[in-house]
Motif scaffolding. Structure first.
Motif, PDB file in Angstrom:
ATOM      1  N   SER A 170       0.825  -1.209   0.000  1.00 45.74           N
ATOM      2  CA  SER A 170       0.000   0.000   0.000  1.00 45.74           C
ATOM      3  C   SER A 170       0.860   1.259   0.000  1.00 45.74           C
ATOM      4  O   SER A 170       0.551   2.240  -0.696  1.00 45.74           O
ATOM      5  CB  SER A 170      -0.933   0.006   1.215  1.00 45.74           C
ATOM      6  OG  SER A 170      -0.187  -0.007   2.425  1.00 45.74           O
ATOM      7  N   ALA A 171       1.951   1.247   0.756  1.00 48.88           N
ATOM      8  CA  ALA A 171       2.860   2.397   0.771  1.00 48.88           C
ATOM      9  C   ALA A 171       3.477   2.617  -0.609  1.00 48.88           C
ATOM     10  O   ALA A 171       3.646   3.759  -1.060  1.00 48.88           O
ATOM     11  CB  ALA A 171       3.949   2.187   1.817  1.00 48.88           C
ATOM     12  N   GLN A 172       3.807   1.503  -1.273  1.00 51.19           N
ATOM     13  CA  GLN A 172       4.371   1.620  -2.614  1.00 51.19           C
ATOM     14  C   GLN A 172       3.332   2.160  -3.596  1.00 51.19           C
ATOM     15  O   GLN A 172       3.644   3.009  -4.444  1.00 51.19           O
ATOM     16  CB  GLN A 172       4.887   0.256  -3.083  1.00 51.19           C
ATOM     17  CG  GLN A 172       6.068  -0.270  -2.274  1.00 51.19           C
ATOM     18  CD  GLN A 172       6.627  -1.557  -2.849  1.00 51.19           C
ATOM     19  OE1 GLN A 172       6.886  -1.649  -4.039  1.00 51.19           O
ATOM     20  NE2 GLN A 172       6.819  -2.548  -1.989  1.00 51.19           N
ATOM     21  N   LYS A 189       0.822   4.082  -3.051  1.00 54.55           N
ATOM     22  CA  LYS A 189       0.555   5.502  -2.803  1.00 54.55           C
ATOM     23  C   LYS A 189       1.783   6.378  -3.059  1.00 54.55           C
ATOM     24  O   LYS A 189       1.693   7.605  -2.973  1.00 54.55           O
ATOM     25  CB  LYS A 189       0.106   5.690  -1.349  1.00 54.55           C
ATOM     26  CG  LYS A 189      -1.226   5.018  -1.038  1.00 54.55           C
ATOM     27  CD  LYS A 189      -1.555   5.114   0.444  1.00 54.55           C
ATOM     28  CE  LYS A 189      -2.838   4.361   0.783  1.00 54.55           C
ATOM     29  NZ  LYS A 189      -3.123   4.380   2.234  1.00 54.55           N
ATOM     30  N   GLN A 190       2.938   5.733  -3.358  1.00 52.33           N
ATOM     31  CA  GLN A 190       4.207   6.453  -3.608  1.00 52.33           C
ATOM     32  C   GLN A 190       4.514   7.423  -2.458  1.00 52.33           C
ATOM     33  O   GLN A 190       4.880   8.579  -2.672  1.00 52.33           O
ATOM     34  CB  GLN A 190       4.155   7.207  -4.934  1.00 52.33           C
ATOM     35  CG  GLN A 190       4.057   6.284  -6.147  1.00 52.33           C
ATOM     36  CD  GLN A 190       4.170   7.018  -7.450  1.00 52.33           C
ATOM     37  OE1 GLN A 190       3.667   8.133  -7.602  1.00 52.33           O
ATOM     38  NE2 GLN A 190       4.859   6.421  -8.407  1.00 52.33           N
ATOM     39  N   LEU A 191       4.357   6.915  -1.230  1.00 53.81           N
ATOM     40  CA  LEU A 191       4.624   7.737  -0.054  1.00 53.81           C
ATOM     41  C   LEU A 191       6.103   8.129   0.017  1.00 53.81           C
ATOM     42  O   LEU A 191       6.982   7.375  -0.393  1.00 53.81           O
ATOM     43  CB  LEU A 191       4.234   6.968   1.216  1.00 53.81           C
ATOM     44  CG  LEU A 191       2.762   6.587   1.361  1.00 53.81           C
ATOM     45  CD1 LEU A 191       2.552   5.820   2.667  1.00 53.81           C
ATOM     46  CD2 LEU A 191       1.869   7.814   1.302  1.00 53.81           C
ATOM     47  N   LEU A 192       6.348   9.294   0.550  1.00 54.87           N
ATOM     48  CA  LEU A 192       7.726   9.790   0.654  1.00 54.87           C
ATOM     49  C   LEU A 192       8.368   9.193   1.905  1.00 54.87           C
ATOM     50  O   LEU A 192       8.636   9.872   2.902  1.00 54.87           O
ATOM     51  CB  LEU A 192       7.724  11.312   0.724  1.00 54.87           C
ATOM     52  CG  LEU A 192       9.047  12.001   0.346  1.00 54.87           C
ATOM     53  CD1 LEU A 192       9.386  11.749  -1.112  1.00 54.87           C
ATOM     54  CD2 LEU A 192       8.940  13.511   0.600  1.00 54.87           C
ATOM     55  N   LEU A 193       8.640   7.898   1.872  1.00 48.54           N
ATOM     56  CA  LEU A 193       9.161   7.173   3.027  1.00 48.54           C
ATOM     57  C   LEU A 193      10.665   7.372   3.191  1.00 48.54           C
ATOM     58  O   LEU A 193      11.387   7.658   2.211  1.00 48.54           O
ATOM     59  CB  LEU A 193       8.870   5.682   2.886  1.00 48.54           C
ATOM     60  CG  LEU A 193       7.407   5.225   2.905  1.00 48.54           C
ATOM     61  CD1 LEU A 193       7.336   3.711   2.790  1.00 48.54           C
ATOM     62  CD2 LEU A 193       6.716   5.694   4.185  1.00 48.54           C
ATOM     63  N   THR A 217      14.024   5.949   0.951  1.00 47.20           N
ATOM     64  CA  THR A 217      13.766   6.072  -0.478  1.00 47.20           C
ATOM     65  C   THR A 217      14.579   7.244  -1.031  1.00 47.20           C
ATOM     66  O   THR A 217      15.195   7.998  -0.273  1.00 47.20           O
ATOM     67  CB  THR A 217      12.279   6.319  -0.781  1.00 47.20           C
ATOM     68  OG1 THR A 217      11.927   7.649  -0.369  1.00 47.20           O
ATOM     69  CG2 THR A 217      11.396   5.304  -0.070  1.00 47.20           C
ATOM     70  N   GLY A 234       9.348   8.604  -5.111  1.00 50.54           N
ATOM     71  CA  GLY A 234       8.246   7.668  -5.275  1.00 50.54           C
ATOM     72  C   GLY A 234       8.581   6.406  -6.043  1.00 50.54           C
ATOM     73  O   GLY A 234       7.695   5.585  -6.300  1.00 50.54           O
TER      74      GLY A 234
END
Length: 563
Positions: free
Chosen positions: A105-107, A109-113, A116, A120
């Motif tokens: 899900s994080a991938q 949504k291309q979250l700025l984790l 990384t 994204g």
């Protein structure tokens, strides 16, 4: 149990292959996966000092057990390990690189984790690994997850190359059918094409029948791809003279009466060079023809009758036979070759290197004397690890006892590789036979790159012999260029204090500087028992080096200087 977690499934599969130690470091994207290690009886988490060392350790472990598992976290962890993984790829070592990645899900949504690149793109690190992996997989579908894990493990084991496996953090806890574990992973090699194999055998046997002076030359992939027994049997059946390359050292018994020595092109002893280069047929098993493995490509065969046995193809003279694996060819050759060699009259092989002449025990240690004398210290079954530099070249003049396993990263040549590899090899050796000794020879310069992995050895109560060759800097680099350059110098360490610094309580730390001190130590029965970790500082002159390294450095310098 009818169901188990996907994470546990991975470790149960590895345990079935006796891959009992997992290397790596924790990171927030793999923490839940690491919990599952402790659910599998007999499995242990090594817990390394950094990811690069963990990759080196997995390499050393896999060389003895045919497969290892390295676990890192996404981005920062996996990139730190890639140098070690690349070395395993270059040198045909089976390492499964498992990476804990962010949730699906994080991938999506291309979250700025964290970890990384901030753009994204969650597949960039996976793409980086593709060129140094036999295959890769990113688990995204639970319906095929177990199948993909099995495929990755099989490929790692059969190809003897690294494989990349990405496991999203949210899938580790998902349940899968445990009954799959009842069916072992198929590790069999793909059968050769019968017609191609028959043609290969017919051509080899014709060459054997016509040869008057044939030899066997064993190289790295003889060990990596599990044909050592076939190579030994071929020597027994044919009585052909047998030689090894530097990367093949330990792949055939050096006490065998038909063993002739180490062939390194122009860097070979004159007797070995003459014997190999005058052959009219060369059966080359598992060749990896790199510069340091061939004396800068200075092979000077007088014959074109060369048969190359490889893991996935055969080459006879100039003809290549793809997808004809050497293991099956060798097994069939052993059955057919006796009638073709019945008239062969064995030619003499070069004699084993002479032992050192007696000298004043106060004589300072020198490389030429040392590497000949090391053979007197070694025992059958030892694992001998030699670092890039004087050690990797000096060991070529050491006469191994039978069943001695040599580890030396001659092709990839990453300085500092052997400290991590020693950890992995000791852990593997402990699982195979607790009496097996693991002996490391490393220079003082190389040690400084990866020294912290000695801490992991101490944590696990491991008992390697750590010989630190103190020649005050990067001697191999000084021989190639810059003998007085500041960039080839290092800060001197108090090596005898390293073990207690890392927390060792039962250890031995010794310094030897003369031939008498070496002999006294090597002949001591108590010293020869691997009952504690030992660090032995060996004092040597700065520019003293094995003669083969001096010549190789000259060749390398000349190649580097070419326009």
């Amino acid at each position: 149990m009818s169901e188990i977690t996907l994470g546990r499934y991975l470790f149960e599969r590895l345990r079935q292959l006796e891959c009992n130690t997992i290397f790596g470091l924790p990171g927030d994207f793999n923490l839940r996966l690491l919990d599952e290690i402790y659910e599998v009886a007999g499995m242990r988490w090594a817990g390394n000092a950094n990811e690069l060392n963990a990759a080196y350790a997995a390499d050393g472990y896999a060389r003895l057990k045919k497969i290892a598992c390295l676990i890192t976290t996404f981005g920062v962890g996996e990139l730190s390990a890639l140098n070690g993984v690349a070395g395993s790829y270059a040198e045909h070592v089976g390492v499964l690189h498992v990476v804990g990645v962010p949730s699906l899900s994080a991938q999506a949504k291309q979250l700025l984790l964290h970890h990384t690149l901030g753009n994204g793109d969650f597949s960039v690190f996976h793409r980086m690994s593709q060129n140094i992996s036999e295959t890769t997989s990113m688990i995204t579908d639970m319906a095929t997850a177990c199948q993909e894990i099995d495929r990755c493990i099989r490929t790692t084991y059969v190809s003897q190359r690294p494989v990349y496996l990405g496991l999203p953090a949210n899938l580790v806890d998902q349940m899968v059918d445990a009954k799959r574990l009842d069916t072992p992973i198929d590790l069999s090699l793909e059968a050769n094409d019968e017609n191609a194999e028959e043609e290969v055998l017919a051509q080899i046997l014709t060459l054997v029948k016509e040869a008057k002076n044939p030899i066997i030359l064993s190289d790295a992939c003889c060990s990596r791809h599990d044909v050592k027994q076939e190579a030994w049997d071929l020597i027994d059946v044919t009585q052909f003279p047998a030689f090894v390359t530097p990367m093949g050292k330990g792949s055939i018994p050096e006490k065998h009466p038909r063993f002739g020595g180490v062939y390194v092109g122009t860097l070979s002893s004159p007797e070995v060079k003459a014997a190999v280069e005058s052959a009219d047929l060369i059966l080359s098993i598992g060749a990896l023809l790199s510069d340091f493995n061939t004396g800068s490509f200075s092979y000077s065969y007088k014959t074109k009758n060369i048969v190359e046995f490889h893991s996935d193809h055969m080459k006879i003279r100039n003809a290549i036979f793809p997808k004809v694996a050497m293991k099956f060819v060798l097994q069939k050759l052993l059955k057919q070759i006796p009638q073709y060699v019945k008239d062969y009259k064995p030619l003499p092989v070069p004699k084993a290197p002479a032992v050192n002449a007696k000298c004043d025990p106060k004589t300072p240690l020198a490389q030429e004397w040392l590497w000949t004398q090391v053979g007197e210290f070694l025992q059958e079954g030892d694992v001998v690890i030699t670092e890039t530099g004087t050690s990797a070249f000096g060991i070529n003049q050491t006469h191994f006892p039978n069943n001695t396993y040599g580890i030396s990263q001659v092709l990839w040549g990453s300085i500092g590789f052997t400290v991590g590899a020693c950890l992995g090899a000791v852990m593997a050796a402990e699982e195979i036979n607790k009496a097996k000794r693991v002996i490391l020879f490393i220079g003082d310069g190389s040690l400084q790159l990866t020294v912290q992995e000695i801490s992991t050895m101490i944590k696990w109560g491991l008992k390697p012999y750590l010989f630190v060759l103190n020649n005050d800097g990067y001697t191999i680099e000084k021989l190639i260029h810059g003998p007085t350059a500041d960039y080839n110098e290092i800060q001197n360490w108090e090596h005898l204090k390293l073990l207690p610094t890392f927390g060792a309580t039962d250890f031995e730390a010794i310094r030897v500087a003369t031939t008498g001190e070496w002999n006294k130590l090597a002949e001591d029965p108590e010293f020869n028992k691997n009952d504690r970790i030992r660090l032995i500082e060996v004092m040597l002159e700065v520019m003293d080096a094995p003669s083969s390294l001096v010549k190789q450095a000259q060749l390398t310098a000349a190649i580097n200087a070419q326009p």
